[in-house]
Design a protein around this motif. Structure first.
Motif, PDB file in Angstrom:
ATOM      1  N   UNK A  62     212.242  70.206 -57.365  1.00 38.09           N
ATOM      2  CA  UNK A  62     211.866  70.077 -58.773  1.00 38.09           C
ATOM      3  C   UNK A  62     210.386  70.092 -59.082  1.00 38.09           C
ATOM      4  N   UNK A  63     209.587  70.757 -58.247  1.00 37.96           N
ATOM      5  CA  UNK A  63     208.151  70.905 -58.512  1.00 37.96           C
ATOM      6  C   UNK A  63     207.747  72.349 -58.268  1.00 37.96           C
ATOM      7  N   UNK A  64     206.707  72.777 -58.965  1.00 41.27           N
ATOM      8  CA  UNK A  64     206.114  74.076 -58.674  1.00 41.27           C
ATOM      9  C   UNK A  64     205.194  73.927 -57.472  1.00 41.27           C
ATOM     10  N   UNK A  65     205.021  74.991 -56.704  1.00 43.24           N
ATOM     11  CA  UNK A  65     204.184  74.939 -55.500  1.00 43.24           C
ATOM     12  C   UNK A  65     203.276  76.161 -55.392  1.00 43.24           C
ATOM     13  N   UNK A  66     202.353  76.331 -56.358  1.00 48.06           N
ATOM     14  CA  UNK A  66     201.424  77.464 -56.242  1.00 48.06           C
ATOM     15  C   UNK A  66     200.452  77.247 -55.084  1.00 48.06           C
ATOM     16  N   UNK A  67     199.865  78.325 -54.642  1.00 42.80           N
ATOM     17  CA  UNK A  67     198.904  78.270 -53.537  1.00 42.80           C
ATOM     18  C   UNK A  67     197.600  77.629 -54.026  1.00 42.80           C
ATOM     19  N   UNK A  68     197.160  76.610 -53.311  1.00 38.97           N
ATOM     20  CA  UNK A  68     195.871  75.962 -53.571  1.00 38.97           C
ATOM     21  C   UNK A  68     194.798  76.586 -52.696  1.00 38.97           C
ATOM     22  N   UNK A  69     195.184  76.930 -51.465  1.00 40.71           N
ATOM     23  CA  UNK A  69     194.209  77.502 -50.529  1.00 40.71           C
ATOM     24  C   UNK A  69     194.942  78.257 -49.427  1.00 40.71           C
ATOM     25  N   UNK A  70     194.213  79.192 -48.815  1.00 40.90           N
ATOM     26  CA  UNK A  70     194.713  79.931 -47.669  1.00 40.90           C
ATOM     27  C   UNK A  70     193.522  80.140 -46.730  1.00 40.90           C
ATOM     28  N   UNK A  71     193.754  79.929 -45.431  1.00 39.89           N
ATOM     29  CA  UNK A  71     192.698  80.085 -44.445  1.00 39.89           C
ATOM     30  C   UNK A  71     193.222  80.945 -43.297  1.00 39.89           C
ATOM     31  N   UNK A  72     192.381  81.851 -42.817  1.00 37.62           N
ATOM     32  CA  UNK A  72     192.750  82.728 -41.703  1.00 37.62           C
ATOM     33  C   UNK A  72     191.664  82.726 -40.642  1.00 37.62           C
ATOM     34  N   UNK A  73     192.093  82.742 -39.397  1.00 36.36           N
ATOM     35  CA  UNK A  73     191.214  83.063 -38.287  1.00 36.36           C
ATOM     36  C   UNK A  73     191.872  84.232 -37.568  1.00 36.36           C
ATOM     37  N   UNK A  74     191.220  85.373 -37.590  1.00 43.47           N
ATOM     38  CA  UNK A  74     191.740  86.571 -36.936  1.00 43.47           C
ATOM     39  C   UNK A  74     191.263  86.560 -35.490  1.00 43.47           C
ATOM     40  N   UNK A  75     192.206  86.592 -34.554  1.00 42.28           N
ATOM     41  CA  UNK A  75     191.859  86.456 -33.145  1.00 42.28           C
ATOM     42  C   UNK A  75     192.097  87.757 -32.378  1.00 42.28           C
ATOM     43  N   UNK A  76     193.145  88.493 -32.746  1.00 42.95           N
ATOM     44  CA  UNK A  76     193.466  89.722 -32.042  1.00 42.95           C
ATOM     45  C   UNK A  76     193.950  90.802 -32.987  1.00 42.95           C
ATOM     46  N   UNK A  77     193.887  92.038 -32.546  1.00 44.55           N
ATOM     47  CA  UNK A  77     194.358  93.181 -33.335  1.00 44.55           C
ATOM     48  C   UNK A  77     195.833  93.438 -33.042  1.00 44.55           C
ATOM     49  N   UNK A  78     196.467  94.155 -33.958  1.00 40.81           N
ATOM     50  CA  UNK A  78     197.865  94.559 -33.790  1.00 40.81           C
ATOM     51  C   UNK A  78     197.996  96.054 -34.026  1.00 40.81           C
ATOM     52  N   UNK A  79     198.981  96.667 -33.346  1.00 35.56           N
ATOM     53  CA  UNK A  79     199.263  98.087 -33.463  1.00 35.56           C
ATOM     54  C   UNK A  79     200.747  98.289 -33.715  1.00 35.56           C
ATOM     55  N   UNK A  80     201.174  99.492 -34.096  1.00 36.98           N
ATOM     56  CA  UNK A  80     202.598  99.732 -34.373  1.00 36.98           C
ATOM     57  C   UNK A  80     203.488  99.284 -33.215  1.00 36.98           C
ATOM     58  N   UNK A  81     204.609  98.675 -33.588  1.00 34.43           N
ATOM     59  CA  UNK A  81     205.635  98.178 -32.661  1.00 34.43           C
ATOM     60  C   UNK A  81     205.235  96.932 -31.881  1.00 34.43           C
ATOM     61  N   UNK A  82     204.028  96.403 -32.101  1.00 33.22           N
ATOM     62  CA  UNK A  82     203.686  95.120 -31.488  1.00 33.22           C
ATOM     63  C   UNK A  82     204.600  94.044 -32.067  1.00 33.22           C
ATOM     64  N   UNK A  83     204.896  93.052 -31.251  1.00 33.83           N
ATOM     65  CA  UNK A  83     205.727  91.928 -31.668  1.00 33.83           C
ATOM     66  C   UNK A  83     204.893  90.663 -31.589  1.00 33.83           C
ATOM     67  N   UNK A  84     205.006  89.822 -32.635  1.00 33.29           N
ATOM     68  CA  UNK A  84     204.352  88.517 -32.620  1.00 33.29           C
ATOM     69  C   UNK A  84     205.375  87.460 -33.001  1.00 33.29           C
ATOM     70  N   UNK A  85     205.174  86.279 -32.467  1.00 40.31           N
ATOM     71  CA  UNK A  85     205.963  85.118 -32.854  1.00 40.31           C
ATOM     72  C   UNK A  85     205.039  84.184 -33.626  1.00 40.31           C
ATOM     73  N   UNK A  86     205.457  83.811 -34.838  1.00 41.89           N
ATOM     74  CA  UNK A  86     204.655  82.975 -35.719  1.00 41.89           C
ATOM     75  C   UNK A  86     205.305  81.593 -35.769  1.00 41.89           C
ATOM     76  N   UNK A  87     204.630  80.613 -35.184  1.00 43.29           N
ATOM     77  CA  UNK A  87     205.123  79.241 -35.170  1.00 43.29           C
ATOM     78  C   UNK A  87     204.579  78.518 -36.395  1.00 43.29           C
TER      79      UNK A  87
END
Length: 150
Positions: A62-87
Motif C-alpha cells: 500500500x505504498x508507492x516506491x519511486x526510485x530515490x537513487x541508483x548507484x553503479x560500479x562497472x567492473x567488467x565488460x559483457x559481450x553477446x551470449x555472456x551469462x551473468x548471475x545477479x545476486x
C-alpha cells in the motif's frame, strides 16, 4: 530455439540469471552502458515480486516506491551470449527508504557490476514521503545479506 534471457535461479540468496542478447551490444560487440540499468531493473523487479509473494511491492504493502537513487560500479565488460548471475539482497533499511544491492558475476565468479537501487516509500494519495510500513519492513528484513545467507 529461443531461451529466456532473464530468470530466477535461486531464492536464498535471490539470484537472477541473465544472458546478454546481441541487440544489447554496440557494433564492437560490447554491451551498451545503458543496458546495465535494464539488467538491474529486471533483477530488482523479480526480487521485489518475490518479496511481495508474486505481487508488486506497491500493491502488496500500500505504498508507492519511486526510485530515490541508483548507484553503479562497472567492473567488467559483457559481450553477446555472456551469462551473468545477479545476486539481490536488501542492504540497508532506513525510515522511509531502503537499498536493494545487486551484485552481478560471471559463472566463474568474476564480478561484472555492483549496483544499488534505492526506492523511497510515498503515500499513494499525496505522493509524499512516508515511513516504511511495518509489514514491508519485516519482509525486507528477511532478505538482508545476513538473512539471505542462512
Amino acid at each position: 530455439m529461443m531461451h529466456a534471457t532473464e530468470y530466477v535461479v535461486g531464492e536464498r540468496p535471490f539470484v537472477v540469471r541473465r544472458t546478454v542478447r546481441w541487440g544489447d551490444c554496440d557494433p564492437a560487440g560490447v554491451v551498451y552502458t545503458g543496458r546495465f540499468t535494464d539488467y538491474l531493473l529486471g533483477a530488482v523487479g523479480l526480487f521485489t515480486g518475490h518479496i511481495a509473494g508474486g505481487r508488486r511491492l506497491e500493491s502488496a504493502f500500500g505504498v508507492g516506491l519511486p526510485c530515490r537513487a541508483m548507484r553503479f560500479e562497472f567492473i567488467g565488460s559483457l559481450w553477446p551470449d555472456d551469462v551473468i548471475d545477479i545476486t539481490c539482497t536488501i542492504d540497508g533499511i532506513r525510515t522511509r527508504s531502503f537499498d536493494i544491492r545487486c551484485m552481478a558475476r560471471r559463472p566463474d565468479g568474476a564480478p561484472v557490476f555492483d549496483a544499488t537501487f534505492s526506492p523511497i516509500c510515498v503515500r499513494l494519495d499525496e505522493r509524499i514521503g512516508t515511513p516504511i510500513p511495518d509489514a514491508l519492513r519485516e519482509a525486507l528484513g528477511a532478505h538482508t545479506a545476513n538473512a539471505a545467507a542462512h
